[in-house]
Design a protein around this motif. Sequence first.
Motif, PDB file in Angstrom:
ATOM      1  N   LEU A 290       0.748  -1.030   0.009  1.00  0.00           N
ATOM      2  CA  LEU A 290       0.017  -0.111  -0.138  1.00  0.00           C
ATOM      3  C   LEU A 290       0.858   1.381  -0.039  1.00  0.00           C
ATOM      4  O   LEU A 290       0.292   2.357  -0.511  1.00  0.00           O
ATOM      5  CB  LEU A 290      -1.003  -0.018   1.219  1.00  0.00           C
ATOM      6  N   ILE A 291       1.979   1.121   0.655  1.00  0.00           N
ATOM      7  CA  ILE A 291       2.851   2.188   0.664  1.00  0.00           C
ATOM      8  C   ILE A 291       3.975   2.477  -0.258  1.00  0.00           C
ATOM      9  O   ILE A 291       5.046   3.230  -0.434  1.00  0.00           O
ATOM     10  CB  ILE A 291       3.431   2.885   1.969  1.00  0.00           C
ATOM     11  N   THR A 292       3.880   1.544  -1.306  1.00  0.00           N
ATOM     12  CA  THR A 292       4.989   1.274  -2.566  1.00  0.00           C
ATOM     13  C   THR A 292       4.722   2.103  -3.607  1.00  0.00           C
ATOM     14  O   THR A 292       3.618   2.035  -4.139  1.00  0.00           O
ATOM     15  CB  THR A 292       5.269  -0.146  -2.701  1.00  0.00           C
ATOM     16  N   LYS A 293       5.684   3.005  -4.078  1.00  0.00           N
ATOM     17  CA  LYS A 293       5.093   3.701  -5.192  1.00  0.00           C
ATOM     18  C   LYS A 293       5.061   2.920  -6.450  1.00  0.00           C
ATOM     19  O   LYS A 293       5.558   2.048  -6.774  1.00  0.00           O
ATOM     20  CB  LYS A 293       6.717   4.594  -5.459  1.00  0.00           C
ATOM     21  N   ASN A 294       4.082   3.576  -7.003  1.00  0.00           N
ATOM     22  CA  ASN A 294       3.667   2.976  -8.234  1.00  0.00           C
ATOM     23  C   ASN A 294       2.800   1.687  -8.232  1.00  0.00           C
ATOM     24  O   ASN A 294       2.514   1.255  -9.234  1.00  0.00           O
ATOM     25  CB  ASN A 294       4.643   2.954  -9.356  1.00  0.00           C
ATOM     26  N   ILE A 295       2.358   1.533  -7.043  1.00  0.00           N
ATOM     27  CA  ILE A 295       1.420   0.102  -6.878  1.00  0.00           C
ATOM     28  C   ILE A 295       0.129   0.747  -6.397  1.00  0.00           C
ATOM     29  O   ILE A 295       0.116   1.690  -5.453  1.00  0.00           O
ATOM     30  CB  ILE A 295       2.001  -0.817  -5.960  1.00  0.00           C
ATOM     31  N   TYR A 296      -0.865   0.222  -7.025  1.00  0.00           N
ATOM     32  CA  TYR A 296      -2.284   0.662  -6.643  1.00  0.00           C
ATOM     33  C   TYR A 296      -3.205  -0.496  -6.530  1.00  0.00           C
ATOM     34  O   TYR A 296      -2.798  -1.572  -6.914  1.00  0.00           O
ATOM     35  CB  TYR A 296      -2.758   1.616  -7.952  1.00  0.00           C
TER      36      TYR A 296
END
Length: 197
Positions: free
Chosen positions: A145-151
């Motif tokens: 959830l807090i990883t860049k570019n992951i939705y």
Amino acid sequence: MNWQGKTVGYALTGSHCTLEEVMPQIKRFVDAGARVIPIVSNTVMTTDTRFGHAADWQQQIKDITGNEIISTIVAAEPLGPSKLLDVMVIAPCTGNTTSKLANAMTESPVLMAAKAQMRNLRPLVLAISTNDGLGLNAMNIAKLLITKNIYFVPYGQDAPGAKPNSLVARMDLIMEACEAALEGKQLQPMIIERFQY
């Protein structure tokens, strides 16, 4: 959104009970004019279940997309250097895949493709389907959830009485979640009452 000219990486992992639900979602991208590159996990390639035979699922995926399936790590690796995919979605995304992705493990075609997409700083969309989303896998979902570019495709408890730890995405919102991701946004609300739908 205009999907003409866009290339979607559509990855499927072994939540076999969800495969039938996601097939129409693959077709939505194709019907909208996108080129869809299918990617499957080893489990989807090899496992026959009460929900269907592996060969039949593979044929259906090929028929819908008109493309060959990426089914090996070697075949998935060039997705990084080629920067082929505008957006990649993993749907269904099992707890097993969620766990390995959150812990930087790359031992399947789907995970290699996901790693390639992240390398290119392009959107990766997850449609989770896991019996332990509120159990041991909760920490892995939190990391992603807090990883860049992951939705995430909006998700919620699908059977809170019988399976209180189970989380499943609203698969009918896959395209909308991808459209938001291409704009750098998380489709909201992200946490929904899935069992009502």
